[in-house]
Design an enzyme around this catalytic site. Sequence first.
Site, PDB file in Angstrom:
ATOM      1  N   THR A 267      38.923  16.549  48.251  1.00  0.00           N
ATOM      2  CA  THR A 267      38.820  15.646  49.264  1.00  0.00           C
ATOM      3  C   THR A 267      38.115  15.961  50.527  1.00  0.00           C
ATOM      4  OG1 THR A 267      40.812  15.706  50.435  1.00  0.00           O
ATOM      5  CG2 THR A 267      40.944  14.643  48.310  1.00  0.00           C
ATOM      6  N   ASP A 268      37.712  15.331  51.260  1.00  0.00           N
ATOM      7  CA  ASP A 268      37.405  15.503  52.682  1.00  0.00           C
ATOM      8  C   ASP A 268      39.026  15.386  53.442  1.00  0.00           C
ATOM      9  OD1 ASP A 268      36.074  15.979  55.278  1.00  0.00           O
ATOM     10  OD2 ASP A 268      34.509  14.526  54.687  1.00  0.00           O
ATOM     11  N   TYR A 269      38.699  15.431  54.684  1.00  0.00           N
ATOM     12  CA  TYR A 269      39.871  15.729  55.630  1.00  0.00           C
ATOM     13  C   TYR A 269      40.988  14.253  55.442  1.00  0.00           C
ATOM     14  CZ  TYR A 269      42.465  17.633  59.523  1.00  0.00           C
ATOM     15  OH  TYR A 269      43.293  18.224  60.655  1.00  0.00           O
ATOM     16  N   ALA A 270      42.062  14.621  54.971  1.00  0.00           N
ATOM     17  CA  ALA A 270      42.944  13.470  54.779  1.00  0.00           C
ATOM     18  C   ALA A 270      42.766  12.197  54.152  1.00  0.00           C
ATOM     19  CB  ALA A 270      43.426  13.044  56.153  1.00  0.00           C
TER      20      ALA A 270
END
Length: 743
Positions: A267-270
């Site tokens: 995933t991207d951040y969070a």
Amino acid sequence: MERKELLELLNGLSTAEKIGQLVQLSGDFFDESMDVTETGPSEKIGLAEEYNLYNTGSILNVLQADKIYQLQKNYLEKSRHKIPLMFMSDIIYGFNTIFPIPIAQTCSWDFELIEQSAAISAEEAYYAGQQVTFSPMVDLVKDPRWGRVMESPGEDPYIGSMFSKSVVEGLQGKQANKIEERKLAACVKHYAAYGAAESGRDYNGVDMSLSKFYNQYLPAYKAAVDAKVKLVMTAFNTLNDVPCTGNEWLNKQVLREELDFEGVLITDYAAIEELIAHGYASSPSDAARIALDAEVDIDMKTAVYANHLEKLIEENVLSIEQLDQAVLRVLELKNDLGLFENPYRGLVDESVPTAEDDHREVALELAEKSLVLLKNNGILPLKKDKKIALVGPYGDNANTLGMWAINGDPSRTITLKTGMEQVFSESYLSFAEGAPLIENIERLGFSSNITAGKVKLPEYDKGALLEAALKNAREADYIVVAFGEHVLESGEAGSKTDLRISEAQSDLITQLAELNKPMIGVIYSGRPNNITHLIDKFDALVYAWYPGSMGGLAVANILSGRSNPSGKLTMSFPRNEGQIPVYYYNYRTGRPIKSDNENSRFTSRYIDESNYPLFPFGYGLSYSDFRYHTISASSKEIKEKEKLEIRVKISNESNVQGDEVVQLYIQDKVASISRPSKELKASKRITIAPHSTEEVIFKLCIDDFSFFDNKGTSVLETGEFIIFVGSNAEETPLSLEISYIAS
């Protein structure tokens, strides 16, 4: 490690240990004193007390070699199965040596040089203990309001695909399985269509047809997968109302099945936790279920997988087979990096090369080829025996590396003033700042303690700055104005509605122009700006983008004629924001503008502005004078198993050797769905000596003439095609027609 051993390792892990391999944290979870570069929300993620840190699979954005060594050592001492940590970071366009930003790199159209720059980035990062980089970013973008234009390859699928392949192979090498020594695992991002955010506003939703998705936005990701990229990163946006991180059709059917991607999906951040904010998940547990069902392997910087996967598996909401599949992909990536044999990869090699000078030479060459000469009335190149007033906030500013040069050191950056002092006599050169670069930093959205001083606003007296600049300019023969956007006005979350240069800089330019002296502009920016109101004030204009460590010398070499400009735009420049999106491959309408109806009301046009961009895709001037002469084809028909050769003759009518980027476009005259007026299918960068002619040969295959319909199916239909060749999308003086007849 052989696959059999990997499977034995996997089967020996508890469920909690397996889940840990899917969790990515930052180094400060292990050492609170650690300096960690954050690229997302700074909130605490709330790991459950029972979570064992020494099950964690990977670490984000720790850039210091000694810290990485100590983290790995401590981790392995406390880990039951001794599975090494994997260290990942944002190395977007350089580690120690910073190259031009990606949108600038593609303006070179030199994909071999781009590959070389990526290989240098990988080598420098390798010896600092980095193992995975979140690059290349290949999101096609047509809207310059979007801040992440600076990281993108621009508006065209062909350019995006060539850039994607070049960067992946530069970072990883070309072996299918193992990552080569002094290389990194690459991660293509952001999957998918992140660059089409509605209104150009970062993180916003995306809505598009299947034909547009497959024909325009998917090719660059596919090119990375075809180049055996090891990771894919999910995008923050929704695609047709479904968040990409939880989109089973996008991640399982398209990525895993159609593109045959077997690597790690991160995933991207969070982004998993943000499925809740999207209104697509009801709780963190629900978000964990959705993400693993969509075959997302690594959860970056949230506690969603860590806190909830085990219970979901115990309750048979998710299967242990799903978990094992994800964990095995992570273990295979670690194995491809050779971490089981050498967990301190790159950190214990005593023969670290010292090739800094060579690396900076490559950075200089790429910067020179990336600069785009937008206007020149003959004033360039500058004569060296004339007085030059260098004016503007970028005249002696080392913060020209762009937002994502996380490890970049401005003190090692050549400013324009320093570069010009190497090329022009210092006795003929004066400098004055003239105006502040930015007057209000609050709207940039950064807290006061972030980005190591890049957002600090120095004290200044605007009137005194202006007067000093005007005094210098009055005494000079030439005025060179270095201006543009603050480095943090673009990049992630740097979306803007007003693309004009700041009022203070515009006022400076206006007053300098009133001196009626030859004036050359050098613009530093991360996007195409709205410069329509300024263009007539300059005799020449160079678009420098953010040109990297060697940028000042590159610009000086162009201004002096040491280097002949050859960059060509990979994104169209709007005349004003009301035209956006403006791009070259417009779809034909039922009421097009023609030469005999340009002012007719009932055509597809604006009544207050031209339809056409200020500067089109592929545009860029040179000190040479190139002429296009003849075009021929090896056949009038496209054959199933034969290459179609297109031969073009081009001459250089000047006294200056130069590089020309020859561009080949096609048009499908009639199809079952409306097709673009032009599509770039090939390009070649060639060097032509003064007063000589060169022949360029393009080889096209049958796939170059196919397209995807609105069911996502690739088709090639009987019909006629026009082939255009020229120097940019609007200037294609050579053309011919060919046909395809289905067998």
